[in-house]
Design an enzyme around this catalytic site. Structure first.
Site, PDB file in Angstrom:
ATOM      1  N   GLN A  31      42.505  48.260  41.944  1.00 30.01           N
ATOM      2  CA  GLN A  31      42.766  48.208  40.502  1.00 30.01           C
ATOM      3  C   GLN A  31      42.840  49.651  40.076  1.00 30.01           C
ATOM      4  O   GLN A  31      41.974  50.441  40.431  1.00 30.01           O
ATOM      5  CB  GLN A  31      41.619  47.524  39.760  1.00 30.01           C
ATOM      6  CG  GLN A  31      41.495  46.050  40.033  1.00 30.01           C
ATOM      7  CD  GLN A  31      42.528  45.239  39.297  1.00 30.01           C
ATOM      8  OE1 GLN A  31      43.275  45.763  38.493  1.00 30.01           O
ATOM      9  NE2 GLN A  31      42.581  43.963  39.607  1.00 30.01           N
ATOM     10  N   SER A  32      43.853  49.995  39.323  1.00 30.95           N
ATOM     11  CA  SER A  32      44.090  51.418  39.160  1.00 30.95           C
ATOM     12  C   SER A  32      43.058  52.099  38.286  1.00 30.95           C
ATOM     13  O   SER A  32      42.596  53.175  38.577  1.00 30.95           O
ATOM     14  CB  SER A  32      45.480  51.658  38.608  1.00 30.95           C
ATOM     15  OG  SER A  32      45.557  51.078  37.342  1.00 30.95           O
TER      16      SER A  32
END
Ligand code: ZN
Length: 719
Positions: A31-32
């Protein structure tokens, strides 16, 4: 996207082979943004569910590896994402049969990383899988599809970003995009910025601008705040004390951004930081930012907020800050150091700013025009001794200042009084605050029921601390009052008047620092242009006074050699004439001094020895009888060092240096008390004359080797 289906192993799955199952399956979870990690718990759960998918495809659970190091790493590039690096490494070690991700093309954020992964997977026959299906990068159609997906993903990312930015820009154009209130402002109930309601906060912010204008530099401002123990009011944006006032030690960075911030003049700005990709460092988000000055910000709305200073004051402060950056093309701030004029001097030849340099054992000041040399490696343009120029300008200044001295003394008195009043007010507020805190602690202590003993003990401690703090403040204030009484005393007033009326005495006083003198000069002079007539001692000085008046002066500077003097021919003729009349050296010197001639160094007047020097240099004095011209001591073409120096019409010291450097053939003659004998035949003497006449040009580091290499002595001649 659909929920990953739990499919049974399809024996006939055409892309899945035995050799895939031999190797690991890797689930890459990412997940960035840290916020996304919190918000999208569900999608993270879905990513972990991919493990079950791998098992369904035929991997045993132990052979399924989850790489989730990149959780919370925003990843436009793979450089900072260790998990992605590890994934690449595993693939290229031929350990991986299958990679699973939630959405395949989101494995990598940039097209470059994505294609690198595809390339590797194709070589090592690694399959890729997401919720939609299984892909084989060795298969042309699959590869095309995966490549397209990568491209679309990047495009999507771009669109998302630009849409976000457009929204922000729209809000900013209205002046409504507010981030965090800077020092001296708080967010009001309507969300807009307003002046900090705390009176002391406002006073400190105003004081900062006043002091900067008075001191003229950021460093001066900082020094003043530190010297008077003035702290900056900060309301932290996060942490337990969020929004509450804290008094912090002033720092250069804080002051700098405060002085540059147009909000203090009431203006709204947006887009004052831009990215310079060349200055960015991988993994450090805040690097690579450069700042736009207020007037080239993308959005600048004047009169948007309540202001501390006027826009005119803000602009003049910006100008001052720009000037202080010691760029060659702008007016420099007074620097520490004995040079009086540095920053004001401008080369009369090329218009560049002169630099001050200190050289030699005596640390003599020189002004040089070296900007072109430093920037472009071009030859130096101008170089002249500094002290005489400083003296000349100082003398002129004092003459100008004399009539104004009474007015100056009154202004100084007023300025000092105003400063004291301001400091006094600052102290009163500090005391008031300390007193208030002590009272509040006392009130809180009294308000608590005695049964809550734990609470009362803590409150008692706080009360005591507040009392102690108040006492410390009282003591500090008493110290301040002792050092600087609120009113100027009669003797202080007297001292100011007396000093102001004796300008030369004040100028030379030991309490007057070099920086004080520099500041005085900068108040009165805007620029000093210096030009030298050729290489001579004649210097043209143009003084540009504050207010636009200019005055032109001719000054004599010290030079290195007689030949540089513009009066050299007349000087020689005069000496020759007097010498011819049989006048002795002492009288010649007296004549010359009376007639206004001066020696090159300008240290003093002509003396008999100097006259003798001039004559002997031209060989008119007659050679000294050779002391020991004796075949048994000197060989043919050998000279005593002093004799050769005279023969070549050059200083003995210089020849000595050449001898030490091995630029001549020499030997020490023991029988002659260790004097040096130098061998120089016709050809050698010619070389030495050429060496003497050679003028090095900057940046040439040394003399040419042909001139400094002595000729070998013929075998028969050496001994
Ligand atoms: Zn120049």
């Amino acid at each position: 996207m659909t929920e990953p289906a739990r499919r049974p192993i399809v024996d006939g799955e055409p892309k899945l082979h035995e050799h895939h199952l031999w190797r690991q399956a890797i689930v890459y979870v990412r997940q960035s943004h840290p916020q996304q990690v919190l918000d999208h718990v569900e999608s993270t759960a879905r990513q972990y569910a991919l493990v079950e998918r791998a098992v369904a495809l035929g991997w045993t659970p132990e052979r399924v590896v989850v790489i989730d190091e990149d959780q919370g790493q925003s990843g436009q590039s793979a450089a900072t994402r260790l998990g992605f690096q590890r994934l690449l490494a595993e693939v290229s070690l031929d350990h991986v049969g299958l990679i699973l991700g939630l959405e395949m093309s989101r494995l990598a954020r940039s097209n470059k990383d994505w294609h690198q992964l595809l390339e590797l997977c194709a070589i090592f026959r690694t399959l890729l899988a997401d919720a939609d299906g299984l892909y084989d990068p060795t298969d042309y159609n699959d590869r095309l599809l995966l490549g397209l997906r990568g491209m679309m993903n990047e495009a999507e990312l771009y669109l998302m970003k630009s849409r976000l930015l457009e929204g922000m820009r729209h809000k900013a154009r209205r002046g409504d995009l507010l981030n965090r209130p800077p020092m001296g402002y708080v967010r009001g109930p309507d969300g807009d910025y307003q002046l900090d309601p705390d009176e002391q906060v406002q006073r400190v912010v105003r004081l900062i601008f006043d002091v900067f204008e008075q001191q003229g530099s950021l460093h001066g401002l900082l020094r003043y705040l530190v010297a008077h123990d003035i702290r900056l009011p900060i309301r932290p944006h996060f942490g337990p004390n969020r929004g509450h006032l804290e008094w912090r030690r002033p720092s250069r960075m804080t002051l700098q951004s405060l002085l540059h911030h147009p909000i203090y003049a009431g203006a709204y700005r947006w887009g004052y930081r831009k990215m310079d990709p060349r200055k960015q460092q991988p993994g450090r988000r805040s690097t690579g930012r450069t700042l736009n000055p207020a007037d080239s910000c993308e959005v600048l709305i004047p009169d948007r907020f309540p202001a501390y200073i006027t826009w005119e004051r803000f602009e003049s402060i910006q100008q001052r800050l720009a000037d202080n950056r010691a760029i060659a093309t702008s007016l420099g701030a007074p620097r520490e150091g004995p040079s009086l004029l540095v920053g004001l001097l401008v080369c009369g030849r090329c218009g560049r700013r002169l630099l001050a340099a200190y050289s030699g054992q005596a640390n003599r000041l020189r002004y040089t025009c070296m900007r072109a040399t430093i920037d472009y490696g071009a030859p130096g343009c101008l170089s002249l001794a500094g002290a005489f120029l400083d003296d000349f300008v100082a003398e002129h200044l004092l003459r100008v200042l004399q009539p104004a001295s009474l007015e100056l003394s009154l202004a100084a008195e007023q300025a000092l009084q105003a400063e004291r009043t301001q400091l006094e007010a600052h102290w009163q507020q500090r005391l008031e605050r300390a007193q208030y805190q002590a009272e509040r602690a006392a009130r809180q202590y009294r308000a608590v029921e005695p049964e809550y003993r734990l609470v009362t003990r803590e409150l008692e401690r706080q009360w005591e601390e507040a009392l102690r703090h108040e006492q410390l403040e009282q003591e500090a204030y008493a110290r301040f009052r002792r050092e600087q009484p609120a009113e100027l005393t009669a003797s202080e007033r007297d001292a100011i008047r007396r000093l102001a009326q004796d300008m030369p005495g004040l100028w030379a006083a030991s309490e007057t620092t070099a920086q004080d003198r520099q500041e005085i000069v900068r108040l009165l002079l805007e620029q000093v242009t210096v030009g030298v007539q050729g290489d001579s001692e004649q210097v043209d000085v143009r003084l540009h006074w504050a207010g636009g008046v200019e005055s032109q002066h001719r000054v004599i500077r010290p030079v290195a050699r007689y030949e540089q003097l513009s009066t050299y021919p007349q000087l020689l003729a005069r000496i020759d004439a007097l010498h011819g009349e049989g006048v002795n050296f002492e009288q010649i010197a007296a004549h010359l001094n009376r007639e206004g001639f001066y020696p090159p160094k300008r240290t003093d007047q002509f003396s008999a020895a100097m006259v003798a020097g001039v004559l002997s240099r031209r060989g008119l004095h007659g050679p000294r009888p050779r002391a020991m011209v004796d075949g048994s001591v000197l060989t043919p073409h050998e000279y005593w060092l002093t004799d050769l120096a005279r023969e070549l019409a050059m200083p003995i010291a210089t020849l000595h240096k050449w001898q030490r450097s091995g630029w001549v053939q020499s030997r020490k003659v023991a029988v002659a008390a260790g004097r040096w004998a130098i061998w120089a035949d016709e050809e050698e003497r010619k070389r030495l004359r050429r060496l003497r006449a050679y003028q090095r040009k900057w940046p040439e580091p040394r003399y040419p080797e042909v001139l400094t290499t002595p000729k070998a002595r013929e075998p028969g001649e050496s001994r």
